[in-house]
Design an enzyme around this catalytic site. Structure first.
Site, PDB file in Angstrom:
ATOM      1  N   ASP A 201       0.873  -1.163   0.000  1.00  0.00           N
ATOM      2  CA  ASP A 201       0.000   0.000   0.000  1.00  0.00           C
ATOM      3  C   ASP A 201       0.916   1.221   0.000  1.00  0.00           C
ATOM      4  O   ASP A 201       1.498   1.575   1.037  1.00  0.00           O
ATOM      5  CB  ASP A 201      -0.900  -0.055   1.240  1.00  0.00           C
ATOM      6  CG  ASP A 201      -1.652   1.250   1.476  1.00  0.00           C
ATOM      7  OD1 ASP A 201      -1.420   2.223   0.744  1.00  0.00           O
ATOM      8  OD2 ASP A 201      -2.470   1.279   2.411  1.00  0.00           O
ATOM      9  N   GLN A 204       0.907   6.517   1.033  1.00  0.00           N
ATOM     10  CA  GLN A 204       1.680   7.581   1.693  1.00  0.00           C
ATOM     11  C   GLN A 204       3.111   7.656   1.190  1.00  0.00           C
ATOM     12  O   GLN A 204       3.719   8.721   1.206  1.00  0.00           O
ATOM     13  CB  GLN A 204       1.692   7.360   3.213  1.00  0.00           C
ATOM     14  CG  GLN A 204       0.347   7.519   3.881  1.00  0.00           C
ATOM     15  CD  GLN A 204      -0.240   8.920   3.738  1.00  0.00           C
ATOM     16  OE1 GLN A 204       0.475   9.910   3.570  1.00  0.00           O
ATOM     17  NE2 GLN A 204      -1.556   9.001   3.790  1.00  0.00           N
ATOM     18  N   LYS A 227      -2.787  12.164  -3.487  1.00  0.00           N
ATOM     19  CA  LYS A 227      -1.707  12.385  -2.508  1.00  0.00           C
ATOM     20  C   LYS A 227      -0.392  12.673  -3.230  1.00  0.00           C
ATOM     21  O   LYS A 227       0.652  12.833  -2.609  1.00  0.00           O
ATOM     22  CB  LYS A 227      -1.561  11.172  -1.596  1.00  0.00           C
ATOM     23  CG  LYS A 227      -2.814  10.917  -0.740  1.00  0.00           C
ATOM     24  CD  LYS A 227      -2.597   9.767   0.219  1.00  0.00           C
ATOM     25  CE  LYS A 227      -3.867   9.108   0.672  1.00  0.00           C
ATOM     26  NZ  LYS A 227      -4.598   9.798   1.717  1.00  0.00           N
ATOM     27  N   CYS A 365      -8.399   6.683   9.849  1.00  0.00           N
ATOM     28  CA  CYS A 365      -8.773   5.409   9.220  1.00  0.00           C
ATOM     29  C   CYS A 365      -7.800   4.304   9.619  1.00  0.00           C
ATOM     30  O   CYS A 365      -7.449   3.434   8.811  1.00  0.00           O
ATOM     31  CB  CYS A 365      -8.851   5.518   7.701  1.00  0.00           C
ATOM     32  SG  CYS A 365     -10.146   6.611   7.164  1.00  0.00           S
TER      33      CYS A 365
HETATM   34  N1  7TS Z   1      -3.608   3.545   2.565  1.00  0.00           N
HETATM   35  C1  7TS Z   1      -3.014   4.518   3.263  1.00  0.00           C
HETATM   36  C2  7TS Z   1      -1.721   4.244   3.957  1.00  0.00           C
HETATM   37  C3  7TS Z   1      -3.594   5.788   3.313  1.00  0.00           C
HETATM   38  O1  7TS Z   1      -2.995   6.749   3.997  1.00  0.00           O
HETATM   39  C4  7TS Z   1      -4.823   6.015   2.647  1.00  0.00           C
HETATM   40  C5  7TS Z   1      -5.543   7.330   2.750  1.00  0.00           C
HETATM   41  C6  7TS Z   1      -5.379   4.959   1.905  1.00  0.00           C
HETATM   42  C7  7TS Z   1      -4.751   3.753   1.901  1.00  0.00           C
HETATM   43  C8  7TS Z   1      -6.621   5.138   1.113  1.00  0.00           C
HETATM   44  O2  7TS Z   1      -6.395   5.987   0.044  1.00  0.00           O
HETATM   45  P1  7TS Z   1      -7.605   6.487  -0.870  1.00  0.00           P
HETATM   46  O3  7TS Z   1      -6.983   7.521  -1.725  1.00  0.00           O
HETATM   47  O4  7TS Z   1      -8.088   5.324  -1.633  1.00  0.00           O
HETATM   48  O5  7TS Z   1      -8.636   7.038   0.072  1.00  0.00           O
HETATM   49  N2  7TS Z   1      -5.239   8.056   3.916  1.00  0.00           N
HETATM   50  C9  7TS Z   1      -5.904   9.142   4.402  1.00  0.00           C
HETATM   51  C10 7TS Z   1      -5.502   9.798   5.558  1.00  0.00           C
HETATM   52  O6  7TS Z   1      -4.522   9.521   6.222  1.00  0.00           O
HETATM   53  N3  7TS Z   1      -6.366  10.803   5.816  1.00  0.00           N
HETATM   54  O7  7TS Z   1      -7.291  10.801   4.847  1.00  0.00           O
HETATM   55  C11 7TS Z   1      -7.022   9.777   3.968  1.00  0.00           C
END
Ligand code: 7TS
Length: 407
Positions: A201, A204, A227, A365
């Site tokens: 994953d 980040q 991001k 989350c």
């Molecule tokens: N994995 C990690 C490590 C994340 O930080 C996030 C989103 C996701 C998966 C999911 O990503 P998405 O773009 O599919 O939503 N993290 C965050 C956060 O830390 N605050 O808001 C979203």
């Protein structure tokens, strides 16, 4: 870092000039989503103004232009993460969809009752729940490798959990709640020694460091555009070609087929087999623009600058009495999660907002991480390449003033 062009970069992000509650915006919620440079915004406007039509479907000029830009972005993504081929780059909505795709396609085809899926105790819900759903569907078992009080994976325990029954490992590259960067190369090598594929994953990690999927040798890598200075609603699943070839489609519809009759359907080749329906065309094209923007600065330079920001922020935070940092891994990215004695994180978030400072307050989350550290939530400042030490001073002064008034 004296020669990092942060002021020039800041000038490229129009929103950074906004005033929030009559104060200059200090945007420190980059782990949730980061702001967009003018080049990314312009690429969307330009596409819709000059080159827009549906992709892969028409012989007319606009469709060809749109398709070329769309597929050009795929090549940029491929080069950015050093994948071997465009076929290995699947456009999805984001990290969440990428993980669900692997769970439902690879997982359902390869994982059965009694098999094990191994994750860690620092995962985002996106890297927990899709596996729980798969376990409910198949009777497989979810195993969780523990972390220590610094917020680091206990590697020996992880290794012990790699069993004859493990069919897949899925691990966060960099934790959003703690900032921890996992030893993913070691994890991948250990899993591969037992013929177990590994998904990372990268939600980040991707904006903060050079990611080379061939060097890592990961089997799947997921990240989100929003991001990475690109729009929301677009993300990438990288998968090794041989694995993707063998996987059944995730969704059915237009574009993912080669031939359809009522009797049977022949699926399209990679990567289209996994891209049913009209994609987020402008968002994909502008993801390409974001990658161009980042390449012009250099990911290694960004990583070095952000490491300096994190060191600076950590040092200042440690001097504040009553502040406890949550997540003190030795190898850490630009995230500072913290709690304050006697002040709830949500109040920290609201009070800092009144000073123009945007931080995230909540469980991020990652509720199991909050449970582990026995806190209901944390406040989290997360840094991007456009942040400055002066902004960190504003944050720290804001925290000190909160403690004086409410602590
Ligand atoms: N994995 C990690 C490590 C994340 O930080 C996030 C989103 C996701 C998966 C999911 O990503 P998405 O773009 O599919 O939503 N993290 C965050 C956060 O830390 N605050 O808001 C979203």
């Amino acid at each position: 870092m004296t020669n990092f062009p942060v002021e020039k970069i800041r000038a490229d992000f129009p929103i950074l000039a906004e005033k929030i509650r009559n104060k200059p915006l200090v945007y420190l919620d980059n782990a949730a989503t980061c702001q967009k440079p003018q080049a990314v915004i312009d690429s969307i406007v330009h596409l819709y103004s000059h080159d827009y039509a549906n992709v892969h479907r028409g012989v007319h000029t606009l469709s060809v232009r749109s398709t070329d830009l769309f597929e050009g972005a795929r090549t940029k993504v491929k080069d950015f993460i050093n994948a071997g081929h465009e076929k290995e780059i699947i456009f999805v909505k984001g990290t969440t969809e990428a993980i669900n795709l692997v769970a439902q396609s690879y997982g359902k085809a390869n994982i059965k009752a009694g098999d094990e899926i191994l994750i860690t105790a620092m995962e985002h819900h996106s890297n927990i729940v899709p596996w729980q759903i798969l376990c409910q569907q198949t009777g497989a078992v979810l195993k969780v490798a523990p972390i220590n009080l610094h917020g680091e994976l206990i590697y020996d325990e992880f290794e012990k959990l790699l069993s004859d029954k493990t069919r897949l490992v899925s691990v966060v590259h960099m934790s959003n709640a703690l900032g921890t960067i996992n030893p993913v190369k070691i994890i991948i090598a250990a899993a591969h020694a037992k013929d177990i594929p590994v998904m990372l994953d990268g939600a980040q990690a991707i904006p903060h460091m050079t990611v080379d999927v061939q060097d890592l040798d990961c089997d799947f890598y997921a990240f989100s555009g929003h991001k990475l200075y690109a729009p929301s609603g677009i993300g990438v699943l990288y998968g090794k070609q041989a694995l993707l070839e063998a996987m059944p489609p995730y969704q059915g519809g237009g574009d993912m087929i080669r031939k359809v009759t009522f009797a049977e359907t022949e699926y399209n080749v990679l990567p289209y087999k996994f891209e049913a329906g009209t994609p987020a065309i402008a968002d994909v094209v502008s993801l390409g623009a974001a990658i161009d923007y980042l390449n012009a600065i250099g990911m290694d330079k960004i990583a070095a600058y952000e490491a300096e920001l994190l060191d600076y922020a950590t040092e200042k935070a440690m001097q504040i009495k009553g502040l406890r940092i949550i997540g003190e891994a030795e190898h850490k990215g630009a995230i500072l999660s913290f709690v304050l004695d006697k002040i709830h994180p949500h109040d920290i978030g609201t009070m800092l907002d009144s000073l123009g400072i945007a931080v995230r307050a909540g469980h991020h989350c990652a509720m199991p991480v909050m449970d582990f550290f026995k806190v209901p939530a944390t406040a989290r400042a997360s840094f991007a390449m456009y942040n400055t030490k002066e902004e960190i001073d504003v944050l720290m002064n804001g925290i000190k003033s909160l403690i004086e008034v409410f602590g």
